[in-house]
Design an enzyme around this catalytic site. Structure first.
Site, PDB file in Angstrom:
ATOM      1  N   TRP A 154      -4.747   4.818   4.566  1.00  0.00           N
ATOM      2  CA  TRP A 154      -5.497   4.670   3.319  1.00  0.00           C
ATOM      3  C   TRP A 154      -5.226   3.362   2.598  1.00  0.00           C
ATOM      4  CZ3 TRP A 154      -1.902   3.763  -0.301  1.00  0.00           C
ATOM      5  CH2 TRP A 154      -0.609   4.284  -0.093  1.00  0.00           C
ATOM      6  N   PRO A 179     -10.506   7.927  10.073  1.00  0.00           N
ATOM      7  CA  PRO A 179      -9.931   7.263   8.908  1.00  0.00           C
ATOM      8  C   PRO A 179      -9.124   8.234   8.066  1.00  0.00           C
ATOM      9  CG  PRO A 179     -12.217   7.800   8.468  1.00  0.00           C
ATOM     10  CD  PRO A 179     -11.931   8.235   9.893  1.00  0.00           C
ATOM     11  N   GLU A 254       1.379   0.827  15.043  1.00  0.00           N
ATOM     12  CA  GLU A 254       1.795  -0.048  13.949  1.00  0.00           C
ATOM     13  C   GLU A 254       2.328   0.885  12.876  1.00  0.00           C
ATOM     14  OE1 GLU A 254       2.426  -1.630  10.776  1.00  0.00           O
ATOM     15  OE2 GLU A 254       0.259  -1.606  10.438  1.00  0.00           O
ATOM     16  N   CYS A 288       2.610  -2.024   4.382  1.00  0.00           N
ATOM     17  CA  CYS A 288       3.778  -1.925   5.252  1.00  0.00           C
ATOM     18  C   CYS A 288       4.530  -3.240   5.336  1.00  0.00           C
ATOM     19  CB  CYS A 288       3.359  -1.455   6.646  1.00  0.00           C
ATOM     20  SG  CYS A 288       2.094  -2.484   7.411  1.00  0.00           S
TER      21      CYS A 288
END
Length: 481
Positions: A154, A179, A254, A288
């Site tokens: 998100w 998604p 990832e 991240c």
């Protein structure tokens, strides 16, 4: 806002929007108000499998198009996403909450993956050479891996999709995108634009769902899917890797980060603070790659902290759609509560709050930009990816010690190093355990560069020349003539 929303809200399967097979929907929330934007189709297992079949059907026709033909479609997608950047940014703000200035930057970043991989599509690797014995030729060709299941988060609802879909299409693969159920609207609008760009029916399918576990498990087990590409938490990544092992799927992961931001005593403090604000606060600090732990040399720690606190206090917090907003709400109530618990625990353990006491009034999931000082090197808050506007500062005096502290984590996505001594900065860059390092800069993400981590921060690379290779299989052909 439900009445005014006019964008797509159905599943996108085989080139058309449709309701879920059982008619179930779920609400998408505006984090700045907590109110529903629109109800979105909630894909069932049957819907997910139908999307995989559509991708399988489209695989051969798309994969056998010439590289130039695929490249032209991707170039058209770049131009359409660029032309609609304002609209995409509005969707990101509405369902994610970030400030519009960050949403616009994400829209540009997302579009750029289509331009970059339109250029990579015509440069797929291959070779021909004589074998050492001289009795044959060794031919190597690249072929698409097949149908890709792409699961996206998100926090960057446009870019995390295009970073997977663009190279997959360039390689000749087809895709089923699952998604985040917090931010499906951006994904659905991107699918609409890809169709306009010439992506054929079935090549890209979007299946929003709150039945994540059942749908994802069914897709991983389905015969059309040959690759799993995931961006998200390390915990979920472990679970997906375990599921994917049953079919020996190709995987790209990832995962989470815990980036250290190291400032040596010879650094330009003003520039380090400016870069720290970028590394920490870009995209609402919900990235991240965000600087998560700040290690500042004791000789300049007071100066750095004072200027950093001033910069954080100057930020304007509010709804992402308002002019001048620099920090929007967190993406969910759960995120807000989790971040507050982490800060409370750090304060109870002895940390001090240098700023961050004024939380904007709701509705909405607002958290004031916060700086914590007197944080112990072994404090628990340093062990977790904060995913919010909280910056703990730790002092140091010795290079070996700060490298050891930076590496004292299972994560290894990004790191930041500030020093006027480039030799030292590069030496430390080689020593830190991270897939990406920013030296004297607060940003390193670039579609033209490989993105990914080491240790439990992931497997494989996205972006750069490596990005398309993730979606290719190498075939060896032995030839005599």
């Amino acid at each position: 806002m439900t009445e005014s929303f006019t964008g797509p809200s159905g599943l996108f399967i085989d080139g058309s929007f449709r309701p879920a097979s059982d008619g179930v929907v779920f609400p998408v929330e505006d984090p700045s108000t907590g109110k529903t934007i629109v109800d979105v189709a909630n894909a069932s297992v049957a819907d997910g499998l139908e999307a995989a079949e559509a991708a399988q059907k489209a695989l051969a026709p798309w994969g056998t198009r010439t590289p130039r033909e695929r490249a032209e479609v991707l170039r058209a997608a770049f131009e359409l996403l660029t032309a609609h950047r304002d609209e995409i940014a509005d969707l990101i703000v509405a369902e994610n909450g970030k400030a519009r200035v960050d949403a616009l930057a994400e829209a540009d970043y997302a579009a750029e993956f289509f331009r970059w991989f339109s250029e990579e599509a015509v440069r797929l690797p291959g070779s021909l050479r004589e074998s050492p014995t001289g009795n044959r030729r060794i031919m190597e060709i690249s072929q698409p891996v097949g149908v890709v299941l792409a699961i996206t988060p998100w926090n960057l609802p446009a870019a995390m999709i295009t970073r997977k879909v663009a190279p997959a299409l360039a390689a000749g693969c087809t895709v089923v995108v699952k998604p985040s159920n917090q931010t499906p609207l951006t994904a659905l609008r991107i699918a609409e634009l890809l169709t306009q760009a010439g992506v054929p029916s079935g090549a890209v399918n979007i299946v929003p769902t709150r039945r994540d576990r059942e749908v994802i498990a069914a897709l991983i087990d389905s015969s059309p899917v040959q690759m799993l590409s995931f961006t998200g938490s390390t915990q979920v990544g472990r679970q997906l890797l375990s599921q994917a092992s049953g079919r020996i799927l190709n995987t790209g992961m990832e995962l989470g980060g815990n980036a250290p931001f190291i400032v040596f005593e010879d650094a330009d403090v003003d520039k380090a603070v400016e870069a720290a604000m970028t590394a920490k606060m870009r995209h609402n600090a919900e990235a991240c790659t965000a600087a998560n732990r700040f290690y500042v040399h004791d000789n300049i720690r007071a100066e750095f902290t004072g200027k950093f606190v001033q910069a954080m206090e100057a930020l304007r917090v509010g709804p992402g759609s308002e002019d001048g907003t620099e920090v929007g709400p967190l993406a969910s109530k759960a995120a807000l509560e989790g971040l507050q618990e982490a800060v409370d625990a750090a304060l109870q353990a002895g940390a001090k709050r240098a700023t961050g006491t004024d939380v904007p009034a709701g509705p909405g999931y607002y958290f004031a930009p916060t700086v914590l000082t007197d944080v112990a090197p072994d404090a628990d808050i340093l062990n977790h990816e904060l995913f919010g506007p909280v910056a703990p500062i730790v002092g140091f005096t010795d290079e070996d010690h700060v490298v050891a502290m930076a590496n004292a984590t299972d994560m290894g996505l990004g790191s930041y190093i500030f020093s006027a001594d480039l030799a030292r900065a590069l030496r430390v860059a080689e020593r830190v355990h991270a897939g990406m390092v920013g030296v004297n800069t607060g940003i390193f993400s670039d579609p033209a560069a490989p993105f990914g981590g080491v240790k439990q921060s992931g497997i494989g690379r996205e972006g750069g020349h490596h990005g398309i290779h993730e979606f290719l299989e190498t075939k060896y052909i032995a030839v005599q003539w």
